[in-house]
Write a protein that holds these residues in place. Structure first.
Motif, short mmCIF file in Angstrom:
data_model
loop_
_atom_site.label_atom_id
_atom_site.label_comp_id
_atom_site.label_asym_id
_atom_site.label_seq_id
_atom_site.Cartn_x
_atom_site.Cartn_y
_atom_site.Cartn_z
N GLY A 141 42.91 42.94 55.27
CA GLY A 141 41.91 42.50 56.25
C GLY A 141 41.93 43.32 57.52
O GLY A 141 40.91 43.47 58.19
N GLN B 24 38.79 49.17 51.11
CA GLN B 24 38.41 48.40 49.93
C GLN B 24 37.61 49.25 48.94
O GLN B 24 37.40 48.83 47.81
CB GLN B 24 37.65 47.15 50.33
CG GLN B 24 38.55 46.13 50.97
CD GLN B 24 37.84 44.83 51.26
OE1 GLN B 24 36.64 44.78 51.34
NE2 GLN B 24 38.62 43.78 51.41
N PRO C 27 34.25 43.41 46.32
CA PRO C 27 34.75 42.03 46.39
C PRO C 27 33.83 41.06 45.65
O PRO C 27 32.62 41.29 45.55
CB PRO C 27 34.77 41.72 47.89
CG PRO C 27 34.80 43.05 48.56
CD PRO C 27 34.05 43.98 47.65
N ARG D 246 41.96 34.76 47.03
CA ARG D 246 41.27 35.60 48.02
C ARG D 246 41.67 37.06 47.87
O ARG D 246 40.83 37.96 47.92
CB ARG D 246 41.56 35.12 49.44
CG ARG D 246 40.88 33.81 49.80
CD ARG D 246 40.91 33.48 51.29
NE ARG D 246 42.08 33.89 52.02
CZ ARG D 246 43.19 33.16 52.20
NH1 ARG D 246 43.26 31.95 51.69
NH2 ARG D 246 44.19 33.63 52.90
N LEU E 103 39.13 40.06 46.86
CA LEU E 103 38.89 41.21 47.74
C LEU E 103 38.95 42.53 46.97
O LEU E 103 38.38 43.54 47.40
CB LEU E 103 39.91 41.24 48.88
CG LEU E 103 39.71 40.20 49.97
CD1 LEU E 103 40.91 40.16 50.91
CD2 LEU E 103 38.43 40.51 50.77
#
Length: 186
Positions: free
Chosen positions: A152, A159, A165, A177, A181
């Motif tokens: 995060g 990513q 995601p 989570r 992601l």
């Protein structure tokens, strides 16, 4: 920095536990990584471990050439993993490893960033391997929380290394989570 080294140890243990659970008939089984079967997934992680001592010693991708390409597992995949992971872990435990500049494929980076990337990859792929071989998929909660927090805090480009995601409910736990992601559906 000790906390990151401990997280790496946990991630390594999570992946290692699944490696030791692979049955002889499962090497060709598919994984959540669409292009890899169980053999390919272990080969990928083993190759990453083989790179570590070389890169932490100042080596460059160009100097390595094709040294770490192809099938790194040979006839004894689990034994090869054991040696590669032990040597990588030893390299990380050398004084100053996290402060070194590492010459990665995308450019120079601090050793700390490289260790986060390696820890993240081990953690997520531990789940992939567990899913592929029907092993326990539950990852260490502290490791998972740390990986979610780290991802995060990275730039959106971080990513891009994974599938896009996937949506999850607001009440999803940290592991769901984390996997979402990286484009994984639980």
């Amino acid at each position: 920095m000790t906390d990151l080294l401990e997280l790496h140890s946990q991630a390594m243990a999570e992946f290692d536990r699944r490696v030791r659970a692979i049955r002889v008939t499962q090497w060709g089984d598919p994984t959540p990584c669409s292009d890899w079967d169980v053999h390919d997934l272990l080969n990928h992680l083993t190759g990453e471990q083989l790179w570590t001592p070389f890169l932490l010693a100042g080596g460059t991708v160009e100097e390595a050439g094709d040294r770490y390409e192809g099938d790194m597992l040979g006839e004894e995949p689990v034994a090869t993993w054991e040696v590669a992971s032990r040597e990588a872990r030893s390299a990380w435990l050398q004084p100053g490893a996290l402060e070194r500049t590492v010459h990665l494929s995308f450019g120079d980076a601090p050793g700390e960033l490289y260790l986060w990337q390696m820890t993240f990859d081990l953690g997520v792929h531990a789940w992939d391997l567990a899913r592929a071989i029907g092993a326990d998929e539950k990852l260490d909660p502290g490791l998972v929380e740390s990986l979610v927090d780290w991802l995060g805090g990275q730039s959106p480009g971080a990513q891009a290394l994974f599938d896009p995601p996937v949506p999850v409910g607001e009440d999803a736990d940290a592991q769901v989570r984390l996997l979402a992601l990286t484009g994984r559906r639980v």
